[in-house]
Motif scaffolding. Structure first.
Motif, PDB file in Angstrom:
ATOM      1  N   SER A 158       0.854  -1.183   0.000  1.00 20.53           N
ATOM      2  CA  SER A 158       0.000   0.000   0.000  1.00 20.53           C
ATOM      3  C   SER A 158       0.887   1.229   0.000  1.00 20.53           C
ATOM      4  CB  SER A 158      -0.897   0.002   1.237  1.00 20.53           C
ATOM      5  OG  SER A 158      -1.573   1.231   1.332  1.00 20.53           O
ATOM      6  N   ARG A 159       0.636   2.124  -0.937  1.00 20.60           N
ATOM      7  CA  ARG A 159       1.415   3.360  -1.029  1.00 20.60           C
ATOM      8  C   ARG A 159       0.477   4.558  -0.874  1.00 20.60           C
ATOM      9  NH1 ARG A 159       2.394   7.135  -4.820  1.00 20.60           N
ATOM     10  NH2 ARG A 159       4.388   8.198  -4.694  1.00 20.60           N
ATOM     11  N   PHE A 160       0.575   5.223   0.256  1.00 17.42           N
ATOM     12  CA  PHE A 160      -0.184   6.433   0.545  1.00 17.42           C
ATOM     13  C   PHE A 160      -1.686   6.265   0.335  1.00 17.42           C
ATOM     14  CE2 PHE A 160       4.128   7.982  -0.352  1.00 17.42           C
ATOM     15  CZ  PHE A 160       4.383   8.558   0.873  1.00 17.42           C
ATOM     16  N   SER A 161      -2.219   5.133   0.795  1.00 20.62           N
ATOM     17  CA  SER A 161      -3.670   4.943   0.750  1.00 20.62           C
ATOM     18  C   SER A 161      -4.257   4.755   2.144  1.00 20.62           C
ATOM     19  CB  SER A 161      -4.043   3.751  -0.137  1.00 20.62           C
ATOM     20  OG  SER A 161      -3.662   2.524   0.449  1.00 20.62           O
ATOM     21  N   ALA A 162      -3.458   4.286   3.094  1.00 19.82           N
ATOM     22  CA  ALA A 162      -3.988   3.881   4.402  1.00 19.82           C
ATOM     23  C   ALA A 162      -4.660   5.026   5.158  1.00 19.82           C
ATOM     24  CB  ALA A 162      -2.881   3.264   5.254  1.00 19.82           C
ATOM     25  N   HIS A 163      -4.229   6.254   4.946  1.00 19.16           N
ATOM     26  CA  HIS A 163      -4.869   7.363   5.667  1.00 19.16           C
ATOM     27  C   HIS A 163      -6.256   7.690   5.099  1.00 19.16           C
ATOM     28  CE1 HIS A 163      -2.442   9.373   2.535  1.00 19.16           C
ATOM     29  NE2 HIS A 163      -3.403  10.285   2.526  1.00 19.16           N
ATOM     30  N   HIS A 164      -6.705   6.928   4.101  1.00 16.73           N
ATOM     31  CA  HIS A 164      -8.069   7.051   3.574  1.00 16.73           C
ATOM     32  C   HIS A 164      -8.946   5.865   3.988  1.00 16.73           C
ATOM     33  CE1 HIS A 164      -7.176  10.488   1.003  1.00 16.73           C
ATOM     34  NE2 HIS A 164      -6.033   9.883   0.725  1.00 16.73           N
ATOM     35  N   TRP A 165      -8.358   4.884   4.650  1.00 12.89           N
ATOM     36  CA  TRP A 165      -9.117   3.708   5.058  1.00 12.89           C
ATOM     37  C   TRP A 165     -10.025   4.069   6.234  1.00 12.89           C
ATOM     38  CZ3 TRP A 165      -4.545  -0.262   5.587  1.00 12.89           C
ATOM     39  CH2 TRP A 165      -3.948  -0.440   4.339  1.00 12.89           C
ATOM     40  N   HIS A 166     -11.271   3.672   6.150  1.00  8.31           N
ATOM     41  CA  HIS A 166     -12.216   4.013   7.218  1.00  8.31           C
ATOM     42  C   HIS A 166     -12.352   2.926   8.271  1.00  8.31           C
ATOM     43  CE1 HIS A 166     -13.570   7.869   5.662  1.00  8.31           C
ATOM     44  NE2 HIS A 166     -13.188   7.351   4.511  1.00  8.31           N
ATOM     45  N   ASP A 167     -11.802   1.760   7.986  1.00 11.61           N
ATOM     46  CA  ASP A 167     -11.805   0.686   8.976  1.00 11.61           C
ATOM     47  C   ASP A 167     -10.447  -0.016   8.884  1.00 11.61           C
ATOM     48  OD1 ASP A 167     -12.189  -1.499  10.627  1.00 11.61           O
ATOM     49  OD2 ASP A 167     -14.199  -1.955   9.853  1.00 11.61           O
ATOM     50  N   ILE A 168      -9.455   0.552   9.544  1.00  8.26           N
ATOM     51  CA  ILE A 168      -8.087   0.043   9.459  1.00  8.26           C
ATOM     52  C   ILE A 168      -7.984  -1.401   9.944  1.00  8.26           C
ATOM     53  CG2 ILE A 168      -5.755   0.333  10.418  1.00  8.26           C
ATOM     54  CD1 ILE A 168      -6.199   3.375   9.963  1.00  8.26           C
ATOM     55  N   PRO A 169      -8.591  -1.767  11.073  1.00 11.39           N
ATOM     56  CA  PRO A 169      -8.507  -3.179  11.482  1.00 11.39           C
ATOM     57  C   PRO A 169      -9.042  -4.139  10.417  1.00 11.39           C
ATOM     58  CG  PRO A 169      -9.244  -1.846  13.333  1.00 11.39           C
ATOM     59  CD  PRO A 169      -9.266  -0.950  12.112  1.00 11.39           C
ATOM     60  N   ALA A 170     -10.179  -3.796   9.792  1.00  8.02           N
ATOM     61  CA  ALA A 170     -10.736  -4.662   8.750  1.00  8.02           C
ATOM     62  C   ALA A 170      -9.814  -4.727   7.540  1.00  8.02           C
ATOM     63  CB  ALA A 170     -12.127  -4.170   8.334  1.00  8.02           C
ATOM     64  N   ALA A 171      -9.252  -3.596   7.146  1.00  6.99           N
ATOM     65  CA  ALA A 171      -8.345  -3.571   5.997  1.00  6.99           C
ATOM     66  C   ALA A 171      -7.106  -4.423   6.259  1.00  6.99           C
ATOM     67  CB  ALA A 171      -7.946  -2.131   5.689  1.00  6.99           C
ATOM     68  N   LEU A 172      -6.555  -4.330   7.452  1.00  9.04           N
ATOM     69  CA  LEU A 172      -5.367  -5.127   7.776  1.00  9.04           C
ATOM     70  C   LEU A 172      -5.701  -6.613   7.863  1.00  9.04           C
ATOM     71  CD1 LEU A 172      -3.600  -2.800  10.367  1.00  9.04           C
ATOM     72  CD2 LEU A 172      -3.003  -3.160   7.954  1.00  9.04           C
ATOM     73  N   ARG A 173      -6.874  -6.942   8.383  1.00  8.69           N
ATOM     74  CA  ARG A 173      -7.297  -8.354   8.396  1.00  8.69           C
ATOM     75  C   ARG A 173      -7.425  -8.890   6.971  1.00  8.69           C
ATOM     76  NH1 ARG A 173     -10.703  -6.469  12.534  1.00  8.69           N
ATOM     77  NH2 ARG A 173     -12.474  -6.437  11.091  1.00  8.69           N
ATOM     78  N   GLU A 174      -7.945  -8.058   6.074  1.00 11.41           N
ATOM     79  CA  GLU A 174      -8.067  -8.460   4.669  1.00 11.41           C
ATOM     80  C   GLU A 174      -6.693  -8.644   4.030  1.00 11.41           C
ATOM     81  OE1 GLU A 174     -11.081  -8.969   2.249  1.00 11.41           O
ATOM     82  OE2 GLU A 174     -11.054  -9.838   4.252  1.00 11.41           O
ATOM     83  N   ALA A 175      -5.774  -7.741   4.313  1.00 11.38           N
ATOM     84  CA  ALA A 175      -4.413  -7.889   3.778  1.00 11.38           C
ATOM     85  C   ALA A 175      -3.816  -9.207   4.257  1.00 11.38           C
ATOM     86  CB  ALA A 175      -3.543  -6.710   4.211  1.00 11.38           C
ATOM     87  N   ARG A 176      -4.004  -9.505   5.507  1.00 19.76           N
ATOM     88  CA  ARG A 176      -3.492 -10.757   6.084  1.00 19.76           C
ATOM     89  C   ARG A 176      -4.172 -11.970   5.439  1.00 19.76           C
ATOM     90  NH1 ARG A 176       0.588 -13.095   8.098  1.00 19.76           N
ATOM     91  NH2 ARG A 176       0.257 -14.411   9.877  1.00 19.76           N
ATOM     92  N   ARG A 177      -5.474 -11.861   5.220  1.00 19.18           N
ATOM     93  CA  ARG A 177      -6.245 -12.971   4.641  1.00 19.18           C
ATOM     94  C   ARG A 177      -5.765 -13.326   3.237  1.00 19.18           C
ATOM     95  NH1 ARG A 177     -10.045 -13.576   1.019  1.00 19.18           N
ATOM     96  NH2 ARG A 177     -10.452 -11.350   0.708  1.00 19.18           N
ATOM     97  N   VAL A 178      -5.493 -12.314   2.401  1.00 23.14           N
ATOM     98  CA  VAL A 178      -5.131 -12.589   1.002  1.00 23.14           C
ATOM     99  C   VAL A 178      -3.649 -12.916   0.823  1.00 23.14           C
ATOM    100  CG1 VAL A 178      -7.066 -11.233   0.114  1.00 23.14           C
ATOM    101  CG2 VAL A 178      -4.786 -10.167   0.302  1.00 23.14           C
ATOM    102  N   LEU A 179      -2.847 -12.750   1.885  1.00 24.27           N
ATOM    103  CA  LEU A 179      -1.422 -13.104   1.812  1.00 24.27           C
ATOM    104  C   LEU A 179      -1.235 -14.618   1.941  1.00 24.27           C
ATOM    105  CD1 LEU A 179       0.558 -10.501   3.940  1.00 24.27           C
ATOM    106  CD2 LEU A 179       0.943 -11.085   1.540  1.00 24.27           C
TER     107      LEU A 179
END
Length: 186
Positions: free
Chosen positions: A75-96
Motif C-alpha cells: 500500500s502506497r499512501f492509501s492507508a490514511h483514507h481507510w475508514h476501517d483500518i482493522p478490517a483492511a489489515l485483516r483483509e491484507a493478512r487474509r489474502v497473503l
C-alpha cells in the motif's frame, strides 16, 4: 510473485465532482473507478510487455480475492483514507500466502495530541476523503492485532510543495485560504 498493490488514488473512497468535493463527503462510500490510475497502470504494463498485470477496483476492507492469493500486499499512501483500518489489515493478512510480506508507505500522525489534531484538520480540509494518519505506535498496535510482525520501519520527513498539494486534489479556494491561515498558527 503475485502482488496486490493499493494506490491512494485507486483505493480511496469517493470521486471528485465538479464542485471539487468528493461523493464520500456526501455519504457515498461506494468505491469509484479511477480511470486515470487504471489506464496509467495498464499502459505502463503494456509498454513493459507485462501481460500478468491487471487492475481491480474494490474496497480495502473487503478485498475481492480468494484467501492466500498473494506473495506481497503493498500500500502506497492509501492507508490514511481507510475508514476501517482493522478490517483492511485483516483483509491484507487474509489474502497473503503463508510467509507473505505486507509493505506499506504512508503518512504518520504526530505523537503529540495538539499537533496531531492540527495535522488531521489540515488533511481533512484539503481532502474530505481523508480518514486519519495513525502514529507509529498506533500502526504497530494495529498491525500486531491483525497478526503481522513489524520487521522494519523507516520514518522520514516528507516535503510537500503546497500549490501542487492542494491542486492535485481539487481543494476549493476557500479551503486553500483557510489552510494557509492555519499553517501560520502551528
Amino acid at each position: 510473485y503475485n502482488v496486490v498493490f493499493a494506490l491512494a488514488e485507486a483505493g480511496r473512497y469517493g470521486q471528485k465532482t465538479d464542485a471539487g468535493f468528493y461523493k464520500y463527503a456526501n455519504g457515498d462510500r461506494t468505491p469509484q473507478p479511477d480511470p486515470f490510475t487504471d489506464d496509467l497502470i495498464e499502459k505502463e504494463a503494456a509498454r513493459l510487455g507485462r501481460a500478468n498485470i491487471a487492475t481491480q477496483q474494490g474496497a480495502v476492507e473487503k478485498l475481492p480475492f480468494p484467501d492466500a492469493s498473494f506473495d506481497v500486499v503493498a500500500s502506497r499512501f492509501s492507508a490514511h483514507h481507510w475508514h476501517d483500518i482493522p478490517a483492511a489489515l485483516r483483509e491484507a493478512r487474509r489474502v497473503l500466502k503463508p510467509g507473505g510480506v505486507f509493505a506499506m508507505a504512508d503518512l504518520l500522525g504526530n505523537e503529540r495530541p495538539l499537533h496531531n489534531t492540527w495535522l488531521q484538520s489540515m488533511e481533512l480540509m484539503r481532502d474530505p476523503s481523508h480518514a486519519r494518519n495513525l502514529t507509529e505506535a498506533e500502526w504497530r498496535d494495529a498491525l500486531g492485532a491483525a497478526g503481522f510482525t513489524v520487521k522494519h520501519v523507516t520514518a522520514r520527513k516528507l516535503r510537500i510543495e503546497y500549490p501542487s498539494w492542494v491542486k492535485r486534489i481539487g481543494t476549493p479556494e476557500p479551503m486553500v485560504q483557510a489552510l494557509r491561515a492555519l499553517q501560520g498558527r502551528m
